[in-house]
Structures are given as C-alpha cells and as structure tokens.
Design a protein around this motif. Structure first.
Motif, PDB file in Angstrom:
ATOM      1  N   VAL A  18     -14.588  76.632  42.331  1.00  0.00           N
ATOM      2  CA  VAL A  18     -15.377  76.578  41.106  1.00  0.00           C
ATOM      3  C   VAL A  18     -16.845  76.290  41.422  1.00  0.00           C
ATOM      4  CG1 VAL A  18     -15.743  75.287  38.975  1.00  0.00           C
ATOM      5  CG2 VAL A  18     -13.429  75.910  39.659  1.00  0.00           C
ATOM      6  N   SER A  19     -17.062  75.392  42.356  1.00  0.00           N
ATOM      7  CA  SER A  19     -18.421  75.055  42.748  1.00  0.00           C
ATOM      8  C   SER A  19     -19.084  76.245  43.442  1.00  0.00           C
ATOM      9  CB  SER A  19     -18.390  73.861  43.703  1.00  0.00           C
ATOM     10  OG  SER A  19     -19.670  73.597  44.223  1.00  0.00           O
ATOM     11  N   GLY A  20     -20.310  76.558  43.040  1.00  0.00           N
ATOM     12  CA  GLY A  20     -21.042  77.616  43.709  1.00  0.00           C
ATOM     13  C   GLY A  20     -20.768  79.008  43.190  1.00  0.00           C
ATOM     14  N   ASN A  21     -20.001  79.114  42.134  1.00  0.00           N
ATOM     15  CA  ASN A  21     -19.696  80.413  41.539  1.00  0.00           C
ATOM     16  C   ASN A  21     -19.827  80.345  40.031  1.00  0.00           C
ATOM     17  OD1 ASN A  21     -18.844  82.183  43.785  1.00  0.00           O
ATOM     18  ND2 ASN A  21     -17.191  80.685  44.023  1.00  0.00           N
ATOM     19  N   CYS A  22     -19.915  81.519  39.418  1.00  0.00           N
ATOM     20  CA  CYS A  22     -19.936  81.614  37.964  1.00  0.00           C
ATOM     21  C   CYS A  22     -18.499  81.531  37.461  1.00  0.00           C
ATOM     22  CB  CYS A  22     -20.578  82.936  37.558  1.00  0.00           C
ATOM     23  SG  CYS A  22     -20.439  83.330  35.810  1.00  0.00           S
ATOM     24  N   ALA A  23     -18.221  80.575  36.587  1.00  0.00           N
ATOM     25  CA  ALA A  23     -16.871  80.418  36.042  1.00  0.00           C
ATOM     26  C   ALA A  23     -16.983  79.915  34.612  1.00  0.00           C
ATOM     27  CB  ALA A  23     -16.058  79.440  36.883  1.00  0.00           C
ATOM     28  N   GLY A  24     -16.075  80.373  33.764  1.00  0.00           N
ATOM     29  CA  GLY A  24     -16.186  79.964  32.372  1.00  0.00           C
ATOM     30  C   GLY A  24     -14.962  80.276  31.552  1.00  0.00           C
ATOM     31  N   TRP A  25     -15.178  80.408  30.259  1.00  0.00           N
ATOM     32  CA  TRP A  25     -14.103  80.611  29.297  1.00  0.00           C
ATOM     33  C   TRP A  25     -14.375  81.802  28.376  1.00  0.00           C
ATOM     34  CZ3 TRP A  25      -9.765  77.555  29.399  1.00  0.00           C
ATOM     35  CH2 TRP A  25      -9.846  76.379  30.152  1.00  0.00           C
ATOM     36  N   PHE A  26     -13.325  82.537  28.099  1.00  0.00           N
ATOM     37  CA  PHE A  26     -13.335  83.592  27.097  1.00  0.00           C
ATOM     38  C   PHE A  26     -12.262  83.274  26.066  1.00  0.00           C
ATOM     39  CE2 PHE A  26     -15.916  87.266  28.521  1.00  0.00           C
ATOM     40  CZ  PHE A  26     -16.370  86.753  29.725  1.00  0.00           C
ATOM     41  N   ARG A  27     -12.289  84.000  24.964  1.00  0.00           N
ATOM     42  CA  ARG A  27     -11.228  83.880  23.975  1.00  0.00           C
ATOM     43  C   ARG A  27     -10.994  85.229  23.316  1.00  0.00           C
ATOM     44  NH1 ARG A  27     -14.264  80.158  19.325  1.00  0.00           N
ATOM     45  NH2 ARG A  27     -15.717  81.762  18.591  1.00  0.00           N
ATOM     46  N   GLN A  28      -9.788  85.379  22.801  1.00  0.00           N
ATOM     47  CA  GLN A  28      -9.449  86.615  22.117  1.00  0.00           C
ATOM     48  C   GLN A  28      -8.540  86.314  20.947  1.00  0.00           C
ATOM     49  OE1 GLN A  28      -7.774  89.701  24.614  1.00  0.00           O
ATOM     50  NE2 GLN A  28      -8.386  91.277  23.162  1.00  0.00           N
ATOM     51  N   ALA A  29      -8.995  86.680  19.770  1.00  0.00           N
ATOM     52  CA  ALA A  29      -8.200  86.529  18.558  1.00  0.00           C
ATOM     53  C   ALA A  29      -7.467  87.843  18.283  1.00  0.00           C
ATOM     54  CB  ALA A  29      -9.109  86.169  17.388  1.00  0.00           C
ATOM     55  N   PRO A  30      -6.373  87.795  17.532  1.00  0.00           N
ATOM     56  CA  PRO A  30      -5.617  89.017  17.239  1.00  0.00           C
ATOM     57  C   PRO A  30      -6.493  90.094  16.601  1.00  0.00           C
ATOM     58  CG  PRO A  30      -4.352  87.103  16.593  1.00  0.00           C
ATOM     59  CD  PRO A  30      -5.721  86.599  16.967  1.00  0.00           C
ATOM     60  N   GLY A  31      -6.429  91.295  17.139  1.00  0.00           N
ATOM     61  CA  GLY A  31      -7.186  92.401  16.592  1.00  0.00           C
ATOM     62  C   GLY A  31      -8.655  92.404  16.944  1.00  0.00           C
ATOM     63  N   LYS A  32      -9.086  91.466  17.762  1.00  0.00           N
ATOM     64  CA  LYS A  32     -10.502  91.392  18.145  1.00  0.00           C
ATOM     65  C   LYS A  32     -10.660  91.547  19.645  1.00  0.00           C
ATOM     66  CE  LYS A  32     -12.100  88.577  14.274  1.00  0.00           C
ATOM     67  NZ  LYS A  32     -12.909  87.389  13.879  1.00  0.00           N
ATOM     68  N   GLU A  33     -11.872  91.871  20.059  1.00  0.00           N
ATOM     69  CA  GLU A  33     -12.161  91.985  21.480  1.00  0.00           C
ATOM     70  C   GLU A  33     -12.278  90.595  22.110  1.00  0.00           C
ATOM     71  OE1 GLU A  33     -14.614  96.233  21.497  1.00  0.00           O
ATOM     72  OE2 GLU A  33     -15.589  94.376  22.151  1.00  0.00           O
ATOM     73  N   ARG A  34     -12.047  90.570  23.412  1.00  0.00           N
ATOM     74  CA  ARG A  34     -12.226  89.325  24.143  1.00  0.00           C
ATOM     75  C   ARG A  34     -13.713  88.982  24.177  1.00  0.00           C
ATOM     76  NH1 ARG A  34      -8.481  88.395  29.291  1.00  0.00           N
ATOM     77  NH2 ARG A  34      -7.082  89.140  27.651  1.00  0.00           N
ATOM     78  N   GLU A  35     -14.043  87.737  23.855  1.00  0.00           N
ATOM     79  CA  GLU A  35     -15.441  87.342  23.804  1.00  0.00           C
ATOM     80  C   GLU A  35     -15.703  86.125  24.674  1.00  0.00           C
ATOM     81  OE1 GLU A  35     -16.735  86.146  19.936  1.00  0.00           O
ATOM     82  OE2 GLU A  35     -15.164  84.635  19.695  1.00  0.00           O
ATOM     83  N   ALA A  36     -16.906  86.080  25.213  1.00  0.00           N
ATOM     84  CA  ALA A  36     -17.307  84.949  26.034  1.00  0.00           C
ATOM     85  C   ALA A  36     -17.536  83.726  25.171  1.00  0.00           C
ATOM     86  CB  ALA A  36     -18.563  85.295  26.820  1.00  0.00           C
ATOM     87  N   VAL A  37     -17.132  82.584  25.679  1.00  0.00           N
ATOM     88  CA  VAL A  37     -17.323  81.316  24.975  1.00  0.00           C
ATOM     89  C   VAL A  37     -18.386  80.479  25.685  1.00  0.00           C
ATOM     90  CG1 VAL A  37     -16.230  79.166  24.257  1.00  0.00           C
ATOM     91  CG2 VAL A  37     -14.954  81.326  24.125  1.00  0.00           C
ATOM     92  N   ALA A  38     -18.191  80.238  26.961  1.00  0.00           N
ATOM     93  CA  ALA A  38     -19.121  79.413  27.729  1.00  0.00           C
ATOM     94  C   ALA A  38     -18.909  79.689  29.203  1.00  0.00           C
ATOM     95  CB  ALA A  38     -18.909  77.935  27.436  1.00  0.00           C
TER      96      ALA A  38
END
Length: 124
Positions: A28-48
């Motif tokens: 995790v250290s030294g790389n880009c890492a984060g969270w996405f989410r996806q609701a039913p019927g929607k595209e996956r979106e970045a959270v943080a």
C-alpha cells in the motif's frame, strides 16, 4: 495479489461505518490505492484514493463525510464514512495501482487490482 475488504453492513441514514482492506502481495505504501463503489444499475465510481506521497483525493459527493487512511505497517487501507445517506448504498471495492494515478484516479481501468467488495446499505 489479494485485496480483502471487510466492515460493510447496514446502517440508518446519518450513521457511520468503517471499511478495511487488507492487501497481500502488494504494498500500500508508495502506490496509488483507494476505494470505488458501485450501486445497482450504475457505473463503478471512485470514492477516495491515496497517491504515493500521501495525498488524499475524494469524490465531491463524499468530501467532508468520508476519510481514507492507511496503516503501512499492516498493509491495510481504511475508509471511514460518516453522515451516511441512502445514496451511499453500494458495493464498496478496494482498488490498487502501481505508482501514481494522477488525474486518472477516478478511472477503474487505472487500477490493476480490485477486491471482491463489501456491501454497504444505508436506510432512510
């Protein structure tokens, strides 16, 4: 590489939840890492996301309510969510990339790995 999320669940609007993502085979250290989410019927979106220098980036919809953090020693990523709204309901995925994400941090294709996800349900 394995990313294992935990901490999802059901909560009433206004409540809080914290998610965890334990990474193995990936640093995790030294790389880009984060969270996405996806609701039913929607595209996956970045959270943080975290950039390698520790810069935090947030989607406008969660700014001021969600906090991304990490424990480099435990190789674990966290997402603390407060003031949850029904529209925050989704499957939340941990995502891992190599190096910097930069302006592409919101694109799922920028991340080489994603976990299986954990469900978050917010009731009104």
């Amino acid at each position: 590489v394995e990313l294992v999320e935990s901490g999802g669940g059901s909560v009433q609007a206004g409540g809080s939840l914290s998610l965890s993502c334990i990474a193995s085979g990936y640093t995790v250290s030294g790389n880009c890492a984060g969270w996405f989410r996806q609701a039913p019927g929607k595209e996956r979106e970045a959270v943080a996301t975290f950039e390698p220098d520790g810069t935090r980036k947030y989607a406008e919809s969660v700014k001021g309510r969600f906090t991304i953090s990490k424990d480099n020693a435990q190789n674990t990523l966290y997402l603390h969510m407060e003031s949850l709204k029904p529209e925050d309901s989704a499957i939340y995925y941990c995502a891992a990339a190599y190096g910097w994400c930069g302006g592409r941090w919101t694109r799922p294709s920028e991340y080489k790995y994603m976990g299986q996800g954990t469900q978050v349900t917010v009731s009104s």
